[in-house]
Write an enzyme that holds these catalytic residues in place. Structure first.
Site, PDB file in Angstrom:
ATOM      1  N   ALA A 110      70.193  10.949  16.282  1.00 18.59           N
ATOM      2  CA  ALA A 110      69.616  11.605  17.459  1.00 18.59           C
ATOM      3  C   ALA A 110      68.489  12.533  17.004  1.00 18.59           C
ATOM      4  O   ALA A 110      68.431  12.922  15.832  1.00 18.59           O
ATOM      5  CB  ALA A 110      70.674  12.382  18.241  1.00 18.59           C
ATOM      6  N   PHE A 111      67.618  12.912  17.948  1.00 18.12           N
ATOM      7  CA  PHE A 111      66.434  13.703  17.558  1.00 18.12           C
ATOM      8  C   PHE A 111      66.811  15.053  16.986  1.00 18.12           C
ATOM      9  O   PHE A 111      66.016  15.686  16.310  1.00 18.12           O
ATOM     10  CB  PHE A 111      65.485  13.873  18.755  1.00 18.12           C
ATOM     11  CG  PHE A 111      65.852  15.002  19.681  1.00 18.12           C
ATOM     12  CD1 PHE A 111      66.731  14.804  20.732  1.00 18.12           C
ATOM     13  CD2 PHE A 111      65.331  16.269  19.495  1.00 18.12           C
ATOM     14  CE1 PHE A 111      67.082  15.841  21.578  1.00 18.12           C
ATOM     15  CE2 PHE A 111      65.672  17.317  20.341  1.00 18.12           C
ATOM     16  CZ  PHE A 111      66.558  17.105  21.379  1.00 18.12           C
ATOM     17  N   LYS A 112      68.020  15.525  17.261  1.00 14.66           N
ATOM     18  CA  LYS A 112      68.418  16.851  16.767  1.00 14.66           C
ATOM     19  C   LYS A 112      68.375  16.926  15.241  1.00 14.66           C
ATOM     20  O   LYS A 112      68.250  18.003  14.681  1.00 14.66           O
ATOM     21  CB  LYS A 112      69.785  17.226  17.315  1.00 14.66           C
ATOM     22  CG  LYS A 112      69.705  17.482  18.822  1.00 14.66           C
ATOM     23  CD  LYS A 112      70.985  18.012  19.408  1.00 14.66           C
ATOM     24  CE  LYS A 112      70.797  18.418  20.859  1.00 14.66           C
ATOM     25  NZ  LYS A 112      70.659  17.252  21.782  1.00 14.66           N
ATOM     26  N   ASP A 113      68.428  15.761  14.571  1.00 17.60           N
ATOM     27  CA  ASP A 113      68.310  15.766  13.108  1.00 17.60           C
ATOM     28  C   ASP A 113      66.964  16.333  12.638  1.00 17.60           C
ATOM     29  O   ASP A 113      66.897  16.930  11.571  1.00 17.60           O
ATOM     30  CB  ASP A 113      68.454  14.340  12.566  1.00 17.60           C
ATOM     31  CG  ASP A 113      69.892  13.830  12.659  1.00 17.60           C
ATOM     32  OD1 ASP A 113      70.830  14.630  12.505  1.00 17.60           O
ATOM     33  OD2 ASP A 113      70.067  12.611  12.874  1.00 17.60           O
ATOM     34  N   MET A 116      67.593  20.103  12.823  1.00 18.52           N
ATOM     35  CA  MET A 116      68.765  20.584  12.102  1.00 18.52           C
ATOM     36  C   MET A 116      68.630  20.356  10.600  1.00 18.52           C
ATOM     37  O   MET A 116      68.998  21.205   9.806  1.00 18.52           O
ATOM     38  CB  MET A 116      69.998  19.870  12.656  1.00 18.52           C
ATOM     39  CG  MET A 116      71.246  20.690  12.585  1.00 18.52           C
ATOM     40  SD  MET A 116      71.197  22.213  13.538  1.00 18.52           S
ATOM     41  CE  MET A 116      71.985  21.716  15.042  1.00 18.52           C
TER      42      MET A 116
END
Ligand SMILES: *Cc1c(COP(=O)(O)O)cnc(C)c1O
Length: 462
Positions: A110-113, A116
């Site tokens: 997911a784009f949160k990588d 993060m």
């Protein structure tokens, strides 16, 4: 570069302090005191450079001298090393003038990588230098927790505890949190709902004795460093379509307004962004607010795009701060009204928001139909969040300006919804294909503050 709070009452901080703090002490969110601009030539020069080099040039003005150039380059290199695509954020054409920005090639799909992974390396470099340790505690409905665990696993200066609602996350999401074997990561299955998890995390931050004893830190989506990391792919994708010579629009599946706010920052930095389109699912508070001026939460209805099932969109406060001409007192007033039920955006601020943002909503049937139709037309299998974006983009497109829809997760992260809509079971990428065979490590805990705090103290030796 200094950082100020959207409510105007908290101390002004450095980049490093704002990153380690997350939320400001007056309840506000940090923003840079001024937004640096890149010149036309500097933007044009991003053409053809690696994602990492673009990230360095775009983020450097914000971090100032927090790290040397060599240190910062090494941090960025480590952050994106685990992505399974050389371009990091590849762009695919869906249709004439409509493109898909694939943001799911990181370790948790997911784009949160993007944010993060970078924040993990920034924390580690900063804490190693000061010789301190922190304990990251977060609540998740799925994606944020797996991204945080993946980013902080094995780092020396950090312990990470993620609270998730027992039995209420998808199997892929649970396994992404429970299979890392490093001793500094702890997946806690709470007997309760997501709201319970979030409330317990808040309680821990308000328990100052506990907070100081374990060195509590937060990495939720209001952390400025997370927004900053997301600015980069707006530049790389627009440049690959001809910016700065050509204008580009973006459609962003939105919940907490973090990702789309990064697009706003890119525009303020000089990227020729025409429209930024907010795409919501049936939880359409942002679409309603931009259409009517009234921001009024009325309860979350669970959807097949669960990462956007939100009523209190925390990063929207940053957009309001800008729309009110950076008037912290006005923002504080709005947030107080929200505490009592709802607020109305002033006419002037609404006009300011509409200068940049459009919005649309996509309901459950439309989401499923979009997954099915796009697959039939193009062979591309969308996740339900990306499908919300594509549907809204198709409604809002204007001739001649290309539009980029952000594909925020890999379809294999939401296999049941995707299969239900398209009849196709999306396979996991090769690096993760043994996820269902890896052994799991989960601690079940009661929805009880004392029990959770005791467990964290024991595990961290505090
Ligand atoms: C978090 C998330 C979103 C929403 O992003 P915001 O920055 O909160 O607006 C959309 N899609 C997916 C897959 C997500 O994980």
């Amino acid at each position: 570069m200094k950082y100020i709070s959207t409510r105007g009452q908290a101390p002004v901080l450095s980049f490093e302090e704002a990153m380690l703090t997350g939320l400001a002490r007056d309840g506000g969110l940090y923003l840079p005191e001024s937004i640096p601009e890149l010149s036309h030539d500097e933007i044009a020069a991003l053409e053809g450079v690696s994602y990492e080099e673009a990230a360095f040039r775009i983020m450097k003005p914000y971090i100032g001298d927090t790290f040397t150039d060599d240190e910062f380059r090494a941090i960025i290199a480590r952050a994106y090393d685990g992505f399974d695509h050389a371009a990091r954020a590849p762009l695919k054409q869906l249709d004439s003038g409509h493109f898909l920005l694939e943001l799911f090639h990181g370790p948790t799909l997911a784009f949160k990588d993007f944010a993060m992974q970078l924040i993990g390396q920034l924390f580690e470099a900063s804490l190693k230098r000061s010789g301190s340790r922190v304990c990251i505690v977060g609540a998740t409905s799925g994606d944020t927790g797996s991204a945080a665990i993946e980013a902080f696993r094995g780092l020396e200066a950090v312990d990470v505890f993620i609270l998730y609602p027992h039995g209420r996350v998808s199997e892929v999401q649970r396994r992404q949190m429970s299979t890392p074997s490093e001793s500094n990561v702890h997946a806690l299955a709470v007997d309760g709902h997501f709201d319970d998890c979030q409330a317990r995390v808040k309680d821990m931050f308000n328990d100052f004795a506990f907070r100081d004893a374990v060195g509590l830190a937060g990495v939720n989506s209001i952390n400025w460093a997370r927004v900053l990391a997301q600015v980069v792919y707006y530049f790389t994708s627009a440049v690959s379509l001809g910016a700065p010579q050509r204008k580009v629009s973006f459609t962003v599946p939105t919940g907490n307004f973090g990702d789309i706010f990064a697009g706003y920052i890119a525009k303020r930095m000089g990227l020729p962004v025409d429209r930024l389109v907010v795409a919501t699912n049936q939880n359409d508070i942002l679409h309603r607010c931009l259409s009517t001026s009234e921001y009024k939460p009325d309860g979350v209805i669970p959807s097949i795009s669960p990462s956007m099932d939100i009523q209190v969109s925390s990063n929207f406060e940053r957009a309001l701060f800008e729309a009110y001409g950076r008037d912290g007192a006005a923002v504080s007033q709005l947030m107080e009204e929200l505490g009592a039920g709802a607020f109305n955006v002033s006419q002037g601020a609404l006009e300011a928001l509409r200068e940049t943002f459009d919005s649309g909503r996509c309901d459950e049937d439309e989401t499923r139909a979009t997954i099915r139709d796009v697959h039939a037309r193009t062979g591309e299998l969308l996740c339900p969040h990306g499908a919300v974006g594509v549907k809204v983009a198709e409604e809002q497109r204007v001739p001649r300006t290309p539009i980029i829809t952000l594909a925020t997760a890999h379809p294999a992260k939401f296999p049941d919804a995707v299969e239900g809509a398209s009849g196709i079971h999306p396979p996991l990428p090769p690096a993760m294909s043994d996820l269902y065979e890896r052994s799991e490590r989960i601690t079940r805990v009661a929805n009880d503050l004392g029990a959770i705090e005791t467990l964290i103290r024991e595990r961290t030796g505090n």
